[in-house]
Design a protein around this motif. Structure first.
Motif, PDB file in Angstrom:
ATOM      1  N   PHE A  32     -65.246   2.730  22.019  1.00 29.14           N
ATOM      2  CA  PHE A  32     -64.545   1.489  22.347  1.00 29.14           C
ATOM      3  C   PHE A  32     -63.137   1.531  21.775  1.00 29.14           C
ATOM      4  CE2 PHE A  32     -68.914  -0.246  22.568  1.00 29.14           C
ATOM      5  CZ  PHE A  32     -68.838  -0.818  23.838  1.00 29.14           C
ATOM      6  N   LEU A 148     -64.563  -0.837  39.324  1.00 31.44           N
ATOM      7  CA  LEU A 148     -65.451   0.057  38.573  1.00 31.44           C
ATOM      8  C   LEU A 148     -66.183   1.015  39.516  1.00 31.44           C
ATOM      9  CD1 LEU A 148     -66.766   0.948  35.930  1.00 31.44           C
ATOM     10  CD2 LEU A 148     -68.460  -0.865  36.238  1.00 31.44           C
ATOM     11  N   ALA A 161     -61.780   2.563  30.986  1.00 28.76           N
ATOM     12  CA  ALA A 161     -62.090   1.237  31.534  1.00 28.76           C
ATOM     13  C   ALA A 161     -61.388   0.176  30.700  1.00 28.76           C
ATOM     14  CB  ALA A 161     -63.601   1.016  31.535  1.00 28.76           C
ATOM     15  N   ASP A 162     -60.464  -0.551  31.344  1.00 30.10           N
ATOM     16  CA  ASP A 162     -59.662  -1.552  30.643  1.00 30.10           C
ATOM     17  C   ASP A 162     -60.285  -2.928  30.826  1.00 30.10           C
ATOM     18  OD1 ASP A 162     -57.734  -2.880  29.292  1.00 30.10           O
ATOM     19  OD2 ASP A 162     -56.050  -2.131  30.480  1.00 30.10           O
ATOM     20  N   PRO A 164     -63.402  -3.950  31.360  1.00 26.60           N
ATOM     21  CA  PRO A 164     -64.157  -4.041  32.618  1.00 26.60           C
ATOM     22  C   PRO A 164     -65.137  -5.210  32.649  1.00 26.60           C
ATOM     23  CG  PRO A 164     -65.094  -2.325  31.239  1.00 26.60           C
ATOM     24  CD  PRO A 164     -63.850  -2.817  30.541  1.00 26.60           C
ATOM     25  N   VAL A 177     -71.781  -2.703  31.250  1.00 26.82           N
ATOM     26  CA  VAL A 177     -71.810  -1.787  30.101  1.00 26.82           C
ATOM     27  C   VAL A 177     -72.955  -0.791  30.297  1.00 26.82           C
ATOM     28  CG1 VAL A 177     -72.137  -1.619  27.603  1.00 26.82           C
ATOM     29  CG2 VAL A 177     -70.705  -3.418  28.547  1.00 26.82           C
ATOM     30  N   LEU A 180     -71.891   1.909  32.604  1.00 22.67           N
ATOM     31  CA  LEU A 180     -71.036   2.875  31.897  1.00 22.67           C
ATOM     32  C   LEU A 180     -71.876   3.783  30.993  1.00 22.67           C
ATOM     33  CD1 LEU A 180     -67.995   0.572  31.083  1.00 22.67           C
ATOM     34  CD2 LEU A 180     -67.996   2.546  32.607  1.00 22.67           C
ATOM     35  N   VAL A 190     -66.633   8.208  27.993  1.00 22.60           N
ATOM     36  CA  VAL A 190     -66.227   6.838  28.341  1.00 22.60           C
ATOM     37  C   VAL A 190     -65.365   6.276  27.213  1.00 22.60           C
ATOM     38  CG1 VAL A 190     -67.026   4.497  28.847  1.00 22.60           C
ATOM     39  CG2 VAL A 190     -68.332   6.467  29.700  1.00 22.60           C
ATOM     40  N   MET A 192     -63.570   2.739  26.550  1.00 22.44           N
ATOM     41  CA  MET A 192     -63.543   1.376  27.112  1.00 22.44           C
ATOM     42  C   MET A 192     -62.794   0.408  26.207  1.00 22.44           C
ATOM     43  SD  MET A 192     -66.788  -1.074  27.986  1.00 22.44           S
ATOM     44  CE  MET A 192     -66.605  -2.847  27.746  1.00 22.44           C
ATOM     45  N   THR A 194     -61.868  -3.267  25.012  1.00 21.80           N
ATOM     46  CA  THR A 194     -62.421  -4.622  25.030  1.00 21.80           C
ATOM     47  C   THR A 194     -61.930  -5.378  23.806  1.00 21.80           C
ATOM     48  OG1 THR A 194     -64.418  -5.973  25.022  1.00 21.80           O
ATOM     49  CG2 THR A 194     -64.570  -3.868  23.868  1.00 21.80           C
TER      50      THR A 194
END
Ligand SMILES: Nc1ncnc2c1ncn2[C@@H]1O[C@H](COP(=O)(O)OP(=O)(O)OP(=O)(O)O)[C@@H](O)[C@H]1O
Length: 221
Positions: A32, A148, A161-162, A164, A177, A180, A190, A192, A194
């Motif tokens: 993340f 996505l 993934a911005d 998502p 999630v 992913l 991945v 991501m 958040t």
């Protein structure tokens, strides 16, 4: 493997969106990128995707300097990455099908396979039956899920993934999630972004945390 080495980004108005950021995302990991609004998360992802260039520092994807990618090598770098942009970057006057098929269509995949794959990925993101809908008519959360599906359909090595789940309710967010996670279990790296620290804490996955364009923490909860 994604590596950012002493990366800074100064925007045209003189503002530094990022200052001296160094971290790596190992191959096959789910990491993340967290931090409050304006921390620099989108900037990091856009730099990795080479949608923007750093002012200083180096970004390596599997050891290759992204700054050296031009023309064909830039196309192949981007094809290895599936990017879900925060503002979706969909073709809004086209249908959901036309948007999601795009990464396969540009690779010359046959229409029959494309049709099966579009159905499969729309189903995964909870949009079965949306093929003929125009993207401009969709809600924010639906657009996010189309973006996505489009990022996943070409089975990229790296998924960026911005936010998502930013426009989704809790249950749809959890589903995304999970999608992913599935891609990650199948081998994709991945990364991501958040702002949802609760999500990061609950999954106990590695994270990089930014504040005001600087890295302030890195690790696992
Ligand atoms: N094109 C630009 N020109 C000038 N400043 C910019 C530009 N893009 C981003 N910034 C600034 O850089 C900082 C980081 O922006 P960024 O979009 O990366 O943050 P973020 O962590 O993704 O925020 P959010 O969670 O709100 O999307 C912000 O202060 C933003 O205003």
């Amino acid at each position: 493997m994604i590596q950012m080495l002493s990366v800074s980004k100064r925007y045209d108005d003189g503002y530094y969106g990022l200052r001296d950021i160094t971290f790596k995302v190992g191959p096959g990991k789910f990491v993340f990128l967290t931090g409050e609004s304006g921390a620099g998360k989108s900037t990091v992802l856009r730099l990795i995707y080479r949608a923007e260039r750093p002012t200083n520092g180096t970004i390596l994807v599997d050891g290759a300097d992204t700054a050296a990618a031009h023309g064909g090598s830039l196309t192949s770098l981007r094809r290895r990455m599936g990017m879900v942009f925060q503002d979706y970057m969909l073709l809004f006057d086209r249908t959901v099908y036309e948007n999601v098929e795009l990464p396969l269509a540009v690779r010359g995949v046959g229409k029959g396979i494309i049709s099966q794959e579009v159905d499969k990925y729309l189903d995964q993101v909870g949009l079965a039956g949306y093929q003929r809908r125009l993207c401009c008519s969709l809600s924010g959360g639906e657009k996010q899920r189309v973006a996505l599906a489009r990022a996943l359909i070409a089975k990229p090595d790296i998924i960026l993934a911005d936010e998502p789940t930013g426009n989704l309710d809790l249950s749809n967010g959890e589903k995304i999630v999970e999608v992913l996670h599935d891609a990650n279990r199948q081998g994709a790296t991945v990364f991501m972004a958040t702002h949802d620290l609760y999500l990061v804490q609950s999954t106990r996955l590695p994270f990089v945390r930014l504040r005001g364009g600087r890295k302030v923490e890195e690790g696992n909860f």
